[in-house]
Design an enzyme around this catalytic site. Structure first.
Site, PDB file in Angstrom:
ATOM      1  N   ASP A  73       0.820  -1.206   0.000  1.00 14.59           N
ATOM      2  CA  ASP A  73       0.000   0.000   0.000  1.00 14.59           C
ATOM      3  C   ASP A  73       0.857   1.260   0.000  1.00 14.59           C
ATOM      4  O   ASP A  73       1.511   1.573   0.991  1.00 14.59           O
ATOM      5  CB  ASP A  73      -0.895  -0.037   1.238  1.00 14.59           C
ATOM      6  CG  ASP A  73      -1.760   1.188   1.396  1.00 14.59           C
ATOM      7  OD1 ASP A  73      -2.015   1.868   0.384  1.00 14.59           O
ATOM      8  OD2 ASP A  73      -2.183   1.469   2.534  1.00 14.59           O
ATOM      9  N   ASP A 102      -2.177   6.146  -4.907  1.00 14.86           N
ATOM     10  CA  ASP A 102      -2.387   5.220  -3.795  1.00 14.86           C
ATOM     11  C   ASP A 102      -2.753   3.834  -4.295  1.00 14.86           C
ATOM     12  O   ASP A 102      -3.876   3.588  -4.731  1.00 14.86           O
ATOM     13  CB  ASP A 102      -3.500   5.770  -2.890  1.00 14.86           C
ATOM     14  CG  ASP A 102      -3.719   4.917  -1.659  1.00 14.86           C
ATOM     15  OD1 ASP A 102      -2.930   3.987  -1.438  1.00 14.86           O
ATOM     16  OD2 ASP A 102      -4.683   5.193  -0.920  1.00 14.86           O
TER      17      ASP A 102
END
Length: 516
Positions: free
Chosen positions: A112, A299
């Site tokens: 992530d 992201d």
């Protein structure tokens, strides 16, 4: 234990895995089989693939809303890289396996770029249900564990985790990161973590936003000279039928996965991988929202492309998208409205109407206290498609019954409840479109570094199911950040799947090129 590769760049192979997140809550992941290293020193692992199910639309939406459930990657590119198996869950959760400790304990994690800590469930997590459905780290079984003891908490969009900091070795493919500080999660406070396909999260963001100021895994890879360049890159294969799901390369990028040259822009603020984005266009028309520039976060932990309500509403209007709950509600009005009216007139108890219609599996009263409240209050979590129909039916029963008290006529009542359907929020902000309309939908584009990056309908719409069961989900969702930080966009996997992305921490820049 064999010594780990100390210098090079690592390619982590993602193979597409699509499965039902809301079936039995205890997940049995496909078997991974290691094969002998090839001539380039690559270690490859194969994964099996299971078909996607219609119910996964809600699991996907929960992941998207959480903003933490999506990418990871990899493959090999042939320079002595080591391969790590990663799985693609419905283009919404990309995850792979790492090892922690000596001997290594295996965990499935999301890679992530929107967070910076590594965390996995702890064997000391006794009072959180999600911990019982995932692998748990046991420090007493590791010869290289060092205690830290500092308590900490991380809040994600879909919930929070808390625990204590520990320190141990972390394996990624053939690479060994020594003395990595991570969080042993002793509490997981989110139902979305219960139904998630991953155990924990490995953050690839900057240390500036690391909880407990823990040094991120990527930083340690660089400091321990496990990579040649301070660069990692993502390629996501959005083909749902492909066995290879994508590629995350530590220490470089693989030329076979992008076309032409990358457009590079500076990182404007360390923490998130944040850049300046220019104008946003629907078709060929500017929305005007970012003419003076907007902040955008790249992201990998967000499934969709998120932005301010005003523009996302314009986009979804232009592509004919509507909220999932709203759509289900209107479906119930058209299919069952007359029957709901008639059953109530005949004196059937309100909590039995939907079960008699076959819309709810059980007595409706079991849903009213939980599911309806969940929709109206926009609480976290997600239910499968059948639960949505049941929820919508029970909402209609309540509304129709209230109107009967006022002695309104049937047509007026049904028109009224149809209008109420339009106002229903989707718990996770997700919207659906008519799959037949894709050929007529406009492109959506944004500018980065004075270059236009376009997304076609086929690229920004996620298809679920097949034939008459097919559902198309809009790749855009609402995310409002007020000034001075906002407006802020989140370029998640919908964008990264179309554009190969380079994260250059050495030169503090991001690069984008058309994915191949």
């Amino acid at each position: 234990m064999e010594s780990k590769t100390r210098v090079g760049w690592v390619a982590l192979t993602i193979v597409v895995l699509v499965s039902c997140c809301l079936e039995p809550l205890h997940f049995n992941l496909p078997t991974t089989e290691a094969r002998a290293a090839d001539a380039g020193g690559l270690v490859r692992l194969s994964l099996r693939k299971r078909p996607l199910r219609l119910e996964d639309v809600k699991a996907k939406a929960a992941a998207a809303a959480g903003g933490r459930a999506s990418l990871v990657a990899a493959g090999d590119s042939g320079n002595g890289a080591s391969a790590l198996p990663l799985k693609n869950y419905f283009d919404a959760q990309y995850f792979g396996e790492i090892g922690i400790g000596t001997p290594p304990q295996q965990f499935t994690v999301v890679f992530d770029t929107g967070s910076s800590n590594l965390w996995v469930p702890s064997s000391k997590c006794y009072f959180s249900i999600p911990c019982y459905f995932h692998s748990k780290y046991n420090s007493t079984r590791s010869a290289t564990y060092h205690t830290n003891g500092e308590s900490c908490e991380i809040n994600y969009g879909s919930g929070s985790i808390s625990g204590v900091l520990g320190q141990d070795n972390v394996e990624l493919g053939d690479l060994l990161v020594e003395d990595q500080v991570f969080i042993e999660a002793t509490r997981e406070g989110s139902i979305s973590l219960l139904v998630s396909k991953f155990d924990g999260i490995l953050g690839l963001g900057f240390q500036e936003m690391s909880v407990g100021d823990a040094v991120p895994v990527w930083y340690n890879m660089v400091q321990q000279r496990l990579v040649k360049e301070e660069v990692f890159s993502f390629w996501l294969n959005r083909d749902p039928n492909a066995l290879e799901g994508g590629e995350l390369v530590f220490g470089g990028s693989d030329p076979k996965h992008f076309k032409g040259n990358h457009t590079y822009v500076p990182v404007i603020q360390k923490g998130y991988w944040q850049l300046n984005m220019g104008d946003f266009l629907i078709g060929n028309l500017s929305t005007g929202v970012c003419e003076e520039g907007c902040g955008a976060i790249v992201d990998s932990g967000t499934s969709l492309l998120a932005g301010p309500t005003s523009i996302v509403t314009e986009i979804n209007h232009a592509i004919g998208a509507e909220g999932v709950v709203s759509a289900e509600c209107k479906k119930v009005v058209s299919q069952f409205g007359d029957m709901i009216w008639d059953l109530l007139i005949l004196g059937v108890k309100p909590d039995q109407v939907c079960s008699q219609l076959g819309v709810c599996m059980f007595n409706g009263a079991q849903y009213v206290s939980s599911e309806i409240e969940q929709v109206v209050k926009e609480n976290e979590g997600a239910s499968v498609n059948n639960d949505l129909l049941c929820t919508a039916c029970e909402l209609l029963v309540i509304w129709v019954r209230n109107q009967l008290k006022h002695k309104e006529i049937k047509n007026a009542v049904l028109n009224y409840v149809a209008e109420l359907c339009e106002k229903l929020p989707s718990p996770s902000g997700e919207s659906i479109v008519d799959c037949n309309n894709l050929p007529t939908m406009p492109n959506v584009s944004l500018t980065i570094g004075d270059k236009l990056f376009s997304l076609t309908p086929e690229q920004y719409v996620l298809k679920i199911g097949e034939g008459i069961s097919e559902i198309c989900v809009s790749g855009f969702m609402v995310f409002d950040v007020p000034p001075p930080q906002g407006p802020l966009w989140v370029l998640g996997d919908v964008f990264m799947g179309v554009y190969h992305t380079v994260f250059d921490s050495g030169n503090l820049q991001l690069g984008f090129a058309e994915a191949a």
